[in-house]
Enzyme design. Structure first.
Site, PDB file in Angstrom:
ATOM      1  N   GLU A 107       0.898  -1.146   0.023  1.00 32.21           N
ATOM      2  CA  GLU A 107       0.104  -0.057  -0.029  1.00 32.21           C
ATOM      3  C   GLU A 107       0.673   1.251   0.024  1.00 32.21           C
ATOM      4  O   GLU A 107       0.428   2.184  -0.639  1.00 32.21           O
ATOM      5  CB  GLU A 107      -1.002  -0.028   1.179  1.00 32.21           C
ATOM      6  CG  GLU A 107      -2.031  -1.103   1.060  1.00 32.21           C
ATOM      7  CD  GLU A 107      -2.901  -1.042   2.396  1.00 32.21           C
ATOM      8  OE1 GLU A 107      -2.293  -1.505   3.429  1.00 32.21           O
ATOM      9  OE2 GLU A 107      -4.222  -1.118   2.169  1.00 32.21           O
ATOM     10  N   GLU A 127      -3.369  -9.862   3.766  1.00 31.69           N
ATOM     11  CA  GLU A 127      -4.126  -9.626   5.104  1.00 31.69           C
ATOM     12  C   GLU A 127      -5.173 -10.804   5.316  1.00 31.69           C
ATOM     13  O   GLU A 127      -5.691 -10.896   6.476  1.00 31.69           O
ATOM     14  CB  GLU A 127      -4.836  -8.300   4.790  1.00 31.69           C
ATOM     15  CG  GLU A 127      -3.912  -7.086   5.204  1.00 31.69           C
ATOM     16  CD  GLU A 127      -3.087  -6.649   3.897  1.00 31.69           C
ATOM     17  OE1 GLU A 127      -3.097  -7.520   2.992  1.00 31.69           O
ATOM     18  OE2 GLU A 127      -2.362  -5.640   4.013  1.00 31.69           O
TER      19      GLU A 127
END
Ligand code: NAD
Length: 696
Positions: A107, A127
């Site tokens: 990210e 995740e």
């Protein structure tokens, strides 16, 4: 300026290099240091473009999971703030990516305006594997860079992919060979020369010719793959928002999804496992830098169910094995089974024919102990009988070279006694594999009273090499896993006596999430094994065998799948258990002989008694120092006994139920007339409950 982000000028390009811990985990300190370095570069009039990079091992592997649940996790600047700061800056920022670029690390890279990467840099959003979704804008920026479909796959499956597979998309502007920082600086120089302004991912849009129908299809297939997990579905909905909503609204959907997952029992369980599996490899009293013994060649004794599977682990890792049997016939049978297993993998396309031959070529079958004179480690997997083990270990002591590690795969027997059969007890250790040994990931490493530190350290390292998750256990009957299993089996057995049927108990525990109920498992393993163990234990304790339905079945020759009937019956060539009226009749007969009037038993009661039996025995194991930490018991149950991962293991489950509630139930069971004394709550459990503490 912080030394965890180095600041260097290369002409008009500022190179900011993150160097924190092994993989640049984005903890509070690193986030602050990145923000400071970016501010400095943006304010520096000599700088016209910025390169953000990590180390050869990792750009960044993402959030620092050890910070979760601590004040540092939310300490400002949070990751979203840092990413917005980078993306919003007026000078172009190029990410130079090598090694791992995962989760929050990816990210961060998406917040940069351009990306240059080595071909094999690993990009991914893992995740979902800890019950979360990317919470730093990944679900909104990734579809803008690679399109909706690939972004859905990446976010919902959590598997990483090499940077080269994204070449030609705006995710990877340039694939570089060699020095990735030099390549990113050259790229930045080109941007400066061409006066290219920052390209902000948030300003791009997502389009798909059949967006809605694709999403509907994705919802169906993700729901199917997720098997009850909520994180992949929430992750999908966040990516879906990128198609229909503005960037900022999409970010809100992502945020809400992230927060609700963070608070979910599922994510708590999965994060617990992630940490528990790391923690299991740490041994408090093993000095760092303990020298390792070299393991170049392994001996295995016994080519039965376990010996064959154990052998395959080493062949798969390229380590030659000498496999010893008593008779040629048994040896031939064992070798043929190994070959057949490899050939089955080949038929499924998992192995090439030459790999099968290469692995088979690493085995030497033998009937002679003389062939074990040069092995570095020998693992015994002969019959579970102390007299047989005695003969084997006395012979090994005479034949193996000095410094060879002598290991036993025993399931229950006292390892210290086995060690005493040799003149080198410091070289003896338990390596308890699980069946099928070439598949199951768990390895219980049994540390005897005299096992040398370097023997233990060597076996821990070896476990990693053969891709096992190792947990250290002290010596006791059944070690960690089978000792807990014995109590679980006893709790289930008492329920059968009281009024339940095997199919009900299996059904209730499978609904709870166990891969297999205890009676299906018993039929698979063979009912003679438990029968022999119970007889041995009763004899050792000098008490008569407590009558049980399980023993009646074994005595009737109903030994499980291998005899076509056990708790269930089986049709030829089919492993599906069929409830059997003959078993029900045997149970009814047993109850009436014992004067028991059957009562109705709910599924909730089945789960409560069986799982709390595990917890209570687990607490005793901890108190006795057989295991180092509660989470080790969870690792054993998750990887060796089919406990549901979404519940995090029996000890975390007890924490979630609340230890005072567990103690109250155990006291209730212990107070019943004729109750097994084992229901008395373990003192450790009572102390923790009274102190308001938990196992975790
Ligand atoms: P098995 O009966 O399938 O195999 C034992 C093999 O050892 C046989 O092939 C036998 O011929 C051979 N053998 C016996 N005595 C020998 C000797 N003196 N020298 C050489 N070979 C000899 O048994 P198994 O299920 O593979 O169990 C082996 C060991 O592994 C036992 O200690 C058992 O408790 C343990 N174990 C079994 C399981 C399981 O699920 N089956 C799981 C973990 C550990």
């Amino acid at each position: 300026m912080s030394d965890i982000v180095n600041y260097e000028l290369r002409g008009p390009v500022a190179v900011l290099s993150m160097n924190k811990g092994p993989v640049n985990g984005l903890g509070a300190a690193l986030r602050t240091a990145i923000a400071d370095a970016v501010d400095r570069a943006n304010a520096d009039p000599a700088v016209q473009a910025i390169v953000l990079t990590g180390t050869p091992r990792a750009f960044s592997a993402g959030a620092d999971i050890t910070e979760f649940g601590t004040p540092n996790a939310s300490r400002e600047p949070n990751l979203r703030v840092v990413i917005d700061q980078i993306e919003g800056g007026a000078k172009p920022v190029v990410a130079a990516i090598a090694g791992q670029c995962l989760g929050g690390g990816l990210e961060l890279a998406l917040g940069c305006h351009f990306r240059v990467a080595l071909p094999d840099a690993q990009l991914g959003f893992p995740e979902v594997k800890i019950g979360l979704l990317p919470g730093g804008g990944g679900t909104q920026r990734m579809p803008r860079l690679i399109g909706l479909e690939p972004a859905v796959n990446m976010v919902t499956l959590g598997n990483p992919a090499p940077a080269k597979s994204f070449a030609g998309t705006p995710l990877i502007d340039r694939v570089a060979d060699g020095d990735v920082v030099a390549a990113a600086v050259a790229f930045a120089q080109e941007l400066i020369a061409a006066k290219t302004p920052p390209r902000r991912t948030r300003a791009l849009s997502v389009s798909h010719p059949q967006g809605e129908s694709f999403l509907q299809f994705a919802r169906n297939s993700v729901a199917q793959q997720a098997k009850g997990q909520i994180a992949p579905m929430k992750a999908l909905e966040a990516v879906a928002a990128s198609l229909t909503k503005s960037f900022d609204e999409g970010m809100r959907v992502e945020r809400e999804g992230f927060m609700s997952l963070m608070a979910s029992p599922e994510s708590r369980a999965l994060r617990h496992i992630f940490k528990a599996e790391h923690a299991a490899s740490k041994i408090a009293d093993l000095p760092a830098g303990t020298p390792l013994r070299e393991i170049r060649k392994v001996g295995v004794i016994g080519a039965g169910t376990m010996g064959g599977g154990i052998t395959m682990n080493f062949l798969n890792a390229g380590i030659p094995v000498v496999l010893l049997e008593m008779k040629q016939e048994a040896l031939d049978k064992g070798l043929a089974t190994i070959r057949r297993n490899y050939e089955n993998s080949m038929k499924k396309g998992k192995l090439k024919p030459e790999q099968v031959e290469q692995r088979m070529g690493l085995i030497t079958g033998t009937l002679s102990y003389a062939d074990l004179s040069d092995v570095d480690l020998v693992i015994e997997a002969v019959f579970e009988n102390m007299d047989v083990k005695k003969t084997v270990f006395e012979t090994l002591d005479k034949t193996c070279k000095a410094g060879a590690i002598l290991a036993s795969n025993t399931s229950y027997l006292n390892l210290d006694r086995i060690a005493s059969f040799t003149k080198r007890p410091t070289d003896v250790i338990g390596l308890h594999f699980f069946s099928p040994a070439n598949v199951m990931r768990l390895l219980e490493i049994v540390r005897g009273a005299q096992t040398a530190p370097d023997v233990l350290a060597t076996c821990m390292a070896l476990a990693k090499k053969i891709k096992k998750i190792a947990v250290v256990s002290g010596v006791c009957d059944g070690f960690i896993g089978n000792r807990m299993l014995a109590r679980y089996g006893a709790a289930a057995g008492a329920l059968i006596n009281a009024g339940a049927l095997p199919q009900q108990i299996d059904g209730a525990l499978q609904k709870f999430g166990m891969a297999m109920g205890p009676y299906r498992m018993g039929d698979l393993a063979g009912l003679d094994i438990g029968y022999a163990t119970r007889k041995r234990k009763a004899a050792e304790a000098g008490v008569p065998l407590r009558p049980s339905v399980a023993d009646k079945l074994a005595e009737a020759g109903r030994l499980g799948q291998k005899t076509g009937a056990g708790w269930y019956r089986y049709e030829a060539g089919n492993r599906d258990p069929i409830p059997d009226p003959a078993t029900e009749a045997l149970i009814a007969e047993f109850r009436s002989a014992q004067g028991i009037t059957p009562r109705a038993i709910s599924d909730e009661e089945v789960v409560e008694r069986c799982i709390f039996a595990l917890v209570n025995e687990g607490a005793r194991i901890l108190e006795e120092g057989i295991a180092a930490r509660a989470s080790d018991l969870d690792v054993v149950y998750l990887n060796g006994y089919g406990f549901p991962r979404l519940r995090g293991g029996p000890m975390l489950y007890a924490d979630m139920v609340g230890l005072p509630n567990v103690v109250r139930s155990l006291r209730r069971f212990a107070a019943e007339p004729g109750a097994d004394p084992a229901w008395q709550p373990a003192p450790l459990l009572v102390r923790l409950a009274e102190a308001g503490k938990s196992f975790d």
